[in-house]
Design a protein around this motif. Structure first.
Motif, short mmCIF file in Angstrom:
data_model
loop_
_atom_site.label_atom_id
_atom_site.label_comp_id
_atom_site.label_asym_id
_atom_site.label_seq_id
_atom_site.Cartn_x
_atom_site.Cartn_y
_atom_site.Cartn_z
N VAL A 1 0.64 -1.12 -0.11
CA VAL A 1 0.05 0.12 0.40
C VAL A 1 0.48 1.25 0.06
N THR A 2 1.82 1.44 0.50
CA THR A 2 2.85 2.41 0.66
C THR A 2 3.59 2.87 -0.40
N VAL A 3 3.87 1.56 -1.09
CA VAL A 3 4.57 0.88 -2.36
C VAL A 3 3.61 2.31 -3.44
N ARG A 4 2.38 2.01 -3.25
CA ARG A 4 1.30 2.79 -4.52
C ARG A 4 0.91 4.23 -3.73
N ILE A 5 1.39 4.33 -2.89
CA ILE A 5 1.09 5.95 -1.70
C ILE A 5 2.19 6.54 -2.56
N ALA A 6 3.24 6.25 -2.13
CA ALA A 6 4.42 6.87 -2.17
C ALA A 6 4.51 7.50 -4.03
N ALA A 7 4.20 5.89 -5.13
CA ALA A 7 3.89 6.06 -6.33
C ALA A 7 3.02 7.70 -6.90
N ALA B 1 10.77 15.05 -1.19
CA ALA B 1 11.14 14.42 0.40
C ALA B 1 11.75 14.90 1.02
N ALA B 2 11.20 16.36 1.82
CA ALA B 2 11.63 17.03 2.79
C ALA B 2 10.01 17.08 3.70
N MET B 3 9.33 17.45 2.18
CA MET B 3 8.12 17.46 2.44
C MET B 3 7.11 16.29 3.15
N ARG B 4 7.86 15.02 2.49
CA ARG B 4 7.18 13.90 3.46
C ARG B 4 7.68 13.27 4.32
N LEU B 5 8.96 13.89 4.80
CA LEU B 5 9.70 13.54 6.01
C LEU B 5 9.07 14.82 7.14
N MET B 6 9.03 15.69 6.39
CA MET B 6 7.89 16.77 7.45
C MET B 6 6.53 16.19 7.32
N LYS B 7 6.56 15.83 7.36
CA LYS B 7 4.69 15.41 6.83
C LYS B 7 4.74 13.87 8.01
N VAL B 8 5.88 13.65 8.85
CA VAL B 8 5.64 12.54 9.81
C VAL B 8 5.70 13.57 10.55
N THR B 9 6.53 14.65 11.31
CA THR B 9 6.65 15.59 12.58
C THR B 9 4.86 16.32 12.23
N ILE C 1 2.57 6.35 11.90
CA ILE C 1 3.77 5.02 11.21
C ILE C 1 3.38 5.24 9.42
N ILE C 2 2.31 5.77 9.32
CA ILE C 2 1.72 5.38 7.57
C ILE C 2 2.58 6.61 7.22
N ALA C 3 3.12 8.07 7.36
CA ALA C 3 3.13 8.81 6.99
C ALA C 3 4.97 8.26 6.83
N ALA C 4 5.57 7.54 7.98
CA ALA C 4 7.13 7.09 7.93
C ALA C 4 7.41 6.56 7.09
N ALA C 5 7.01 5.43 6.90
CA ALA C 5 6.82 4.17 6.10
C ALA C 5 6.92 4.92 4.02
N VAL C 6 5.54 5.80 4.12
CA VAL C 6 6.04 6.69 2.82
C VAL C 6 6.89 7.06 3.02
N ALA C 7 7.53 8.21 3.67
CA ALA C 7 7.87 8.51 3.26
C ALA C 7 9.56 8.24 3.77
N LEU C 8 9.92 7.21 4.12
CA LEU C 8 10.87 5.55 3.77
C LEU C 8 11.47 5.28 2.68
N HIS C 9 10.44 5.70 1.82
CA HIS C 9 10.41 5.36 0.49
C HIS C 9 11.13 6.06 -0.53
N SER C 10 11.75 7.78 -0.01
CA SER C 10 12.03 8.66 -0.31
C SER C 10 13.58 8.91 -0.26
N PHE C 11 13.89 7.64 0.55
CA PHE C 11 15.20 6.87 1.01
C PHE C 11 15.69 6.20 0.97
N THR C 12 15.25 5.50 0.26
CA THR C 12 16.06 4.03 0.05
C THR C 12 14.63 3.17 -0.57
N THR C 13 15.63 2.41 -1.60
CA THR C 13 15.55 1.52 -2.58
C THR C 13 14.27 0.66 -2.30
#
Length: 114
Positions: free
Chosen positions: A8-14, A27-35, A72-84
């Motif tokens: 699901v997070t692959v779909r959201i990130a895509a 990527a920074a915006m996705r990281l800030m979403k976690v905060t 958790i969801i925001a962090a999982a989505v953001a993680l896609h921006s920093f690793t494959t």
């Protein structure tokens, strides 16, 4: 971890990649979403405990749980921006943290290593 978290997070990130791109700014915006989501979880906890006398008790434990899920969801989505390999990165981190807290015999091995 939920079996559907990563698909699901692959779909959201895509979808976010398509809508907003994959720049460093995105990527920074996705990281800030976690905060942002963590702040909402904290606010729900404050509301649950009634710590704001002006507002009183405004939230329930279920509200806090719901907001923690958003973190958790925001962090999982953001993680896609920093690793494959976000699932593998989280799995490795989870086991590293567990090793610091328990004896080696108490840590379940990942599937395929048993």
């Amino acid at each position: 971890m939920s079996a559907v978290l990563w698909p699901v997070t692959v779909r959201i990130a895509a979808a976010l990649d398509t809508a907003s791109g994959t720049s460093e700014h995105e990527a920074a915006m996705r990281l800030m979403k976690v905060t942002e989501e963590a702040g909402e979880a904290s606010a729900a906890y404050i509301g649950m405990t009634g710590q704001n006398p002006r507002k009183g008790t405004t939230h329930t434990p279920a509200d806090v749980a719901d907001e923690l899920c958003d973190v958790i969801i925001a962090a999982a989505v953001a993680l896609h921006s920093f690793t494959t390999a976000p699932a593998a990165v989280l799995d490795a981190k989870l086991h590293a943290v567990a090793r610091r807290l328990t004896s080696p015999s108490e840590i379940p091995l990942p599937q395929g290593e048993q």
